[in-house]
Design a protein around this motif. Structure first.
Motif, PDB file in Angstrom:
ATOM      1  N   ALA A  28      49.088  39.767  35.179  1.00  0.00           N
ATOM      2  CA  ALA A  28      50.217  40.601  35.576  1.00  0.00           C
ATOM      3  C   ALA A  28      50.781  40.144  36.921  1.00  0.00           C
ATOM      4  CB  ALA A  28      49.796  42.067  35.644  1.00  0.00           C
ATOM      5  N   VAL A  29      49.898  39.831  37.861  1.00  0.00           N
ATOM      6  CA  VAL A  29      50.355  39.323  39.165  1.00  0.00           C
ATOM      7  C   VAL A  29      51.089  37.996  38.960  1.00  0.00           C
ATOM      8  CG1 VAL A  29      49.602  38.436  41.413  1.00  0.00           C
ATOM      9  CG2 VAL A  29      48.579  40.524  40.489  1.00  0.00           C
ATOM     10  N   TYR A  30      50.559  37.136  38.127  1.00  0.00           N
ATOM     11  CA  TYR A  30      51.174  35.845  37.830  1.00  0.00           C
ATOM     12  C   TYR A  30      52.591  36.031  37.278  1.00  0.00           C
ATOM     13  CZ  TYR A  30      52.096  31.598  35.105  1.00  0.00           C
ATOM     14  OH  TYR A  30      52.664  30.480  34.555  1.00  0.00           O
ATOM     15  N   ARG A  31      52.745  36.932  36.309  1.00  0.00           N
ATOM     16  CA  ARG A  31      54.055  37.147  35.679  1.00  0.00           C
ATOM     17  C   ARG A  31      55.035  37.881  36.590  1.00  0.00           C
ATOM     18  NH1 ARG A  31      50.505  38.206  31.740  1.00  0.00           N
ATOM     19  NH2 ARG A  31      50.694  40.459  31.928  1.00  0.00           N
ATOM     20  N   LYS A  38      45.840  30.510  39.712  1.00  0.00           N
ATOM     21  CA  LYS A  38      44.719  30.442  40.641  1.00  0.00           C
ATOM     22  C   LYS A  38      44.944  31.396  41.820  1.00  0.00           C
ATOM     23  CE  LYS A  38      41.855  27.101  43.055  1.00  0.00           C
ATOM     24  NZ  LYS A  38      41.616  25.691  43.355  1.00  0.00           N
ATOM     25  N   GLU A  39      46.164  31.393  42.374  1.00  0.00           N
ATOM     26  CA  GLU A  39      46.491  32.286  43.486  1.00  0.00           C
ATOM     27  C   GLU A  39      46.454  33.750  43.054  1.00  0.00           C
ATOM     28  OE1 GLU A  39      49.584  29.591  46.124  1.00  0.00           O
ATOM     29  OE2 GLU A  39      50.321  30.608  44.321  1.00  0.00           O
ATOM     30  N   SER A  40      46.936  34.019  41.839  1.00  0.00           N
ATOM     31  CA  SER A  40      46.927  35.393  41.320  1.00  0.00           C
ATOM     32  C   SER A  40      45.507  35.910  41.168  1.00  0.00           C
ATOM     33  CB  SER A  40      47.648  35.454  39.966  1.00  0.00           C
ATOM     34  OG  SER A  40      48.983  35.086  40.097  1.00  0.00           O
ATOM     35  N   SER A  41      44.635  35.047  40.644  1.00  0.00           N
ATOM     36  CA  SER A  41      43.229  35.426  40.482  1.00  0.00           C
ATOM     37  C   SER A  41      42.584  35.677  41.840  1.00  0.00           C
ATOM     38  CB  SER A  41      42.485  34.322  39.733  1.00  0.00           C
ATOM     39  OG  SER A  41      41.138  34.657  39.595  1.00  0.00           O
ATOM     40  N   PHE A  43      44.088  36.567  44.576  1.00  0.00           N
ATOM     41  CA  PHE A  43      44.682  37.781  45.127  1.00  0.00           C
ATOM     42  C   PHE A  43      44.000  39.024  44.573  1.00  0.00           C
ATOM     43  CE2 PHE A  43      47.828  41.201  44.873  1.00  0.00           C
ATOM     44  CZ  PHE A  43      48.132  41.352  46.216  1.00  0.00           C
ATOM     45  N   VAL A  44      43.812  39.074  43.256  1.00  0.00           N
ATOM     46  CA  VAL A  44      43.149  40.223  42.625  1.00  0.00           C
ATOM     47  C   VAL A  44      41.724  40.348  43.153  1.00  0.00           C
ATOM     48  CG1 VAL A  44      42.262  41.125  40.425  1.00  0.00           C
ATOM     49  CG2 VAL A  44      44.604  40.252  40.568  1.00  0.00           C
ATOM     50  N   GLU A  45      41.016  39.241  43.249  1.00  0.00           N
ATOM     51  CA  GLU A  45      39.646  39.267  43.767  1.00  0.00           C
ATOM     52  C   GLU A  45      39.611  39.775  45.204  1.00  0.00           C
ATOM     53  OE1 GLU A  45      36.797  38.888  42.145  1.00  0.00           O
ATOM     54  OE2 GLU A  45      37.952  38.539  40.320  1.00  0.00           O
ATOM     55  N   LEU A  46      40.572  39.363  46.017  1.00  0.00           N
ATOM     56  CA  LEU A  46      40.643  39.793  47.412  1.00  0.00           C
ATOM     57  C   LEU A  46      40.855  41.304  47.510  1.00  0.00           C
ATOM     58  CD1 LEU A  46      40.764  38.928  50.419  1.00  0.00           C
ATOM     59  CD2 LEU A  46      43.238  38.747  50.119  1.00  0.00           C
ATOM     60  N   VAL A  47      41.764  41.833  46.699  1.00  0.00           N
ATOM     61  CA  VAL A  47      42.028  43.280  46.709  1.00  0.00           C
ATOM     62  C   VAL A  47      40.786  44.049  46.267  1.00  0.00           C
ATOM     63  CG1 VAL A  47      43.376  45.132  45.617  1.00  0.00           C
ATOM     64  CG2 VAL A  47      44.526  43.048  46.404  1.00  0.00           C
ATOM     65  N   LEU A  48      40.156  43.614  45.191  1.00  0.00           N
ATOM     66  CA  LEU A  48      38.952  44.303  44.706  1.00  0.00           C
ATOM     67  C   LEU A  48      37.808  44.213  45.713  1.00  0.00           C
ATOM     68  CD1 LEU A  48      39.045  43.266  40.942  1.00  0.00           C
ATOM     69  CD2 LEU A  48      39.718  45.456  41.959  1.00  0.00           C
ATOM     70  N   LYS A  49      37.678  43.079  46.382  1.00  0.00           N
ATOM     71  CA  LYS A  49      36.636  42.925  47.401  1.00  0.00           C
ATOM     72  C   LYS A  49      36.893  43.868  48.570  1.00  0.00           C
ATOM     73  CE  LYS A  49      34.343  39.557  50.427  1.00  0.00           C
ATOM     74  NZ  LYS A  49      33.949  40.605  51.327  1.00  0.00           N
TER      75      LYS A  49
END
Length: 123
Positions: A28-31, A38-41, A43-49
């Motif tokens: 969803a971030v990618y679209r 890679k950046e979208s993934s 980003f999601v990991e950073l927010v969840l962390k």
């Protein structure tokens, strides 16, 4: 509202269920944002962390128009083994609690995106 969220909300309201994964969120971030996969993934990991780190410290995470994640302390209590009926002590622990916002509750119970926009504009 994005097509991704519209689809997920529609499935939730009609009773069909789909589990949204990290891959779905990254997609969803990618679209929607236009970052690379890679950046979208990342980003999601950073927010969840960040959310996880705050909860580990006992902080409340409040996401406007969505809800709040809180850590609650539960004391020790006596439980019962359902098979044998034997009493078993359950140790004290911390649990994560989610409290949805009024806007999210309204949307899940048949509110429209127009009411969401109206609430956000303060009218």
């Amino acid at each position: 509202m994005t097509n991704f969220l519209r689809r997920e909300l529609g499935q939730a309201m009609t009773g069909t269920r789909k589990t949204v994964t990290r891959v779905d969120l990254s997609g969803a971030v990618y679209r929607q944002v236009g970052l690379s996969l890679k950046e979208s993934s990342a980003f999601v990991e950073l927010v969840l962390k960040e959310i996880t780190d705050c909860l580990e410290k006992g902080e409340t995470v409040k996401l406007s128009s969505f809800g709040s994640f809180m850590v609650r302390k539960k004391g020790q209590r006596i439980g019962r083994n359902p098979k044998t009926g034997t009493e078993v002590p359950i140790s004290s622990r911390r649990v994560t609690v989610f409290k949805p916002s009024a806007i999210l509750k309204q949307r899940l119970n048949g509110g429209t995106s127009a009411s969401y926009s109206k609430d956000q504009s303060g009218n």
